[in-house]
Motif scaffolding. Structure first.
Motif: not given
Ligand code: OXD
Ligand code: MN
Length: 588
Positions: A68, A205, A247, A276, A370
């Protein structure tokens, strides 16, 4: 499809992006299969071993596009105050113009996919519907794993013009022109020049946290960066908690934890509802109820293994997409650091280069590599994931990665003190966000990168909720990450964290006493169950629960600096200032 608002909006995007073709994602297996074939033919996806990892694929992102990008993420509200001091802000008209220029013709010659999806069970009153347009098949296939997608969502939307609008164009992946932008007043998200999950799977997100936090403020509920789990005790009663961690602090591991042997033998089970995001609402019974609006996991691969999280491995056993991990050429399976001690020798690393795990000097998988995996694959998935009512929450837990200051666990004195505890959360940064790793940063409620409005107003919203919840959950803080003088973790963590959750639940149901300290209520050391735990003695527990007042005083200086950020807008609630003053006084 007759929804005029949707049709007009999609037309407008097409006019701007100028795709060669528009494809509506209907949710059918035939359509997904055709898209997989196409992605395989271009190398966007790589097929994995159909016996060992059925229905699963590998994807590699661009080298400059692996996390991110918080410095390029914006909240664009007409009044700067509404974005607050912790968000990047630009005037919406200015940002719109900038994005329009970047989007102009961005899909020339390629297909624009239109993805109708729901966050939450589509026919539940709590669900919110979104439409994302994208030029990426990876996004289409990942949204299918992460959310509930298809024509049925449009049927549920009917002619309602209320939906969350999301535009994603991966364009040319230029890092200088990468933007992740939110216009809360229009329920609109725009993302450009990225292909990384957290920047482009807009339901997650961007929608379920940033936009949803604004909706929650306006509609009287909460969108939080929290896992949800249920602990089933030997009597068969399941008690639920929601927990916020920054995270890459082990949220997915905690959400799916495997009870230690002594607990298993007694009949304890842990059920994962979400790893999450939690949407929290006040139920008719005056309790706080939680749903996980997602339908899949977007987990960090490195460090995931049969000991740390067998349930995550189970979740990725089929129909999953791995990103930026190692490809083992011998059997078309995947590998990452920390999976096991046998790195493949005949392999391709995350950058696409030949890699030999025995001799390579560099990691084969990116530290923020991921997987996207269907939640229903998870061996301990809670049946309540599919319950539109959600689950009643007994405890809210905050946590961070702190080498020293924070003790293993403490309980807030009451709701408002709990909001204070959440507001002073801090953690050492990890690879999940671009930038330096290992720096302590304040991350209130683990929402620093995800709060879609002024964080001072967000604190006030938490305080307001406390006045409305008749039977509020109790609020706790945990820290699994204390280090000894040699830099080793003192607490074993992983499944053994259940020992701490066990104390937390006992507190919630008035089954156990506690010591009153300056930071909050703390366990009597003998009440942390260390039965069957090697290398942890009563003295270890005492150490983990010790409070170093000098360190806390240093922390208070940092908290004051953080709180001072809100002075510009005057949004820090007086209640939090009072809580801080009271805390300082208690420390002496
Ligand atoms: C984060 C995710 O960065 O869940 O929080 O990917
Ligand atoms: Mn997260």
């Amino acid at each position: 499809m007759a929804n005029k608002a949707v049709l007009e909006w999609v037309d407008r995007q097409a006019d701007l992006l100028k795709p060669a073709e528009i494809v509506w994602i209907d949710g059918s297996e035939e359509q997904y299969e055709a898209l997989r074939k196409q992605a395989l033919s271009t190398g966007e996806l790589i097929a994995l071993n159909p016996e060992k990892l059925p229905g699963s694929y590998l994807h590699r992102s661009a080298l400059n596009d692996v996390a991110r990008v918080e410095d390029r993420t914006y909240i664009c509200t007409p009044d700067r105050k509404d974005a607050g001091p912790t968000n990047n802000w630009l005037d919406p008209d200015e940002m719109k113009a900038k994005m329009d220029a970047l989007y102009d013709g961005a899909m020339t010659g390629v297909t624009m996919y239109v993805i109708p999806y729901a966050m939450g069970l589509p026919d539940s009153p709590f669900a919110k519907i979104g439409i994302e347009v994208t030029d990426s098949i990876y996004v289409v296939l990942s949204m299918h794993i992460m959310t509930r997608v298809g024509s049925r969502i449009l049927d549920i939307l009917g002619d309602n013009p209320d939906f969350i609008k999301g535009v994603h164009a991966k364009k040319d992946l230029s890092a200088e022109d990468r933007y992740i932008v939110h216009f809360p007043q229009d329920n609109t998200i725009e993302s450009v020049n990225s292909g990384y999950g957290g920047n482009v799977l807009l339901g997650k997100k961007c929608f379920a946290l940033r936009i949803a936090s604004c909706l929650g403020r306006d509609e009287g509920w909460m969108a939080e960066h929290m896992l949800i789990l249920g602990i089933e005790n030997p009597q068969g009663e399941v008690r639920y908690l929601a927990a916020a961690f920054p995270s890459a602090c082990g949220k997915t591991n905690l959400a799916m934890l495997v009870p230690p042997e002594v607990y298993k033998k007694k009949g304890y089970k842990v059920w994962c509802v979400g790893d999450d995001i939690a949407w929290l609402r006040i139920g008719d019974d005056g309790r706080l109820w939680a749903v996980n609006p997602e339908y899949g996991f977007f987990g960090v691969a490195p460090g995931t293994n049969a000991r740390s999280n067998p349930n995550a491995l189970g979740s990725t056993s089929k129909n999953s997409i791995f990103t930026n991990v190692v490809l083992n050429l011998d059997d078309d399976t995947v590998w990452w650091e920390g999976l096991d001690k046998n790195p493949p020798e005949n392999a391709i690393d995350w950058k696409g280069n030949p890699w030999d795990g025995k001799t390579a000097g560099e990691a084969g998988a990116h530290p923020n590599s991921r997987f996207t995996a269907p939640a229903l694959n998870c061996p301990c998935i809670s049946p309540e994931l599919e319950n539109p009512r959600g689950v009643p929450i007994s405890a809210l837990i905050f946590g961070g990665r702190r080498a020293k200051t924070a003790p293993l666990v403490y309980q807030s004195f009451d709701w408002n003190h709990g909001v204070f505890v959440g507001s002073i959360m801090a953690s050492e940064t990890t690879a999940a966000q671009a930038g330096a790793v290992g720096v302590v940063r304040r991350d209130p409620m683990a929402m620093l990168p995800f709060c879609g409005y002024n964080m001072g107003d967000y604190f006030q919203h938490w305080l307001n909720m406390g006045t409305k919840i008749k039977n509020p959950p109790k609020i706790f803080n945990v820290n699994w990450f204390r280090l000894d003088d040699e830099g080793q973790f003192i607490w074993p963590g992983f499944g053994d964290n259940l020992r701490v959750l066990d104390w937390i639940m006992a507190r919630c149901f008035d089954e156990i006493g506690a010591d009153t300290t300056a930071v909050g209520f703390m366990p009597k050391p003998e009440n942390v169950n260390i039965e069957g735990l090697e290398g942890v003695s009563l003295d270890t527990v005492k150490g983990l629960l010790s409070i170093d007042k000098a360190l806390w005083k240093e922390d208070i200086a940092d908290i004051k600096n953080f709180y001072a950020k809100f002075d510009e807008f005057g949004t820090l609630p007086e209640e939090l200032r009072a809580q801080l003053a009271a805390f300082e006084q208690r420390l002496g």
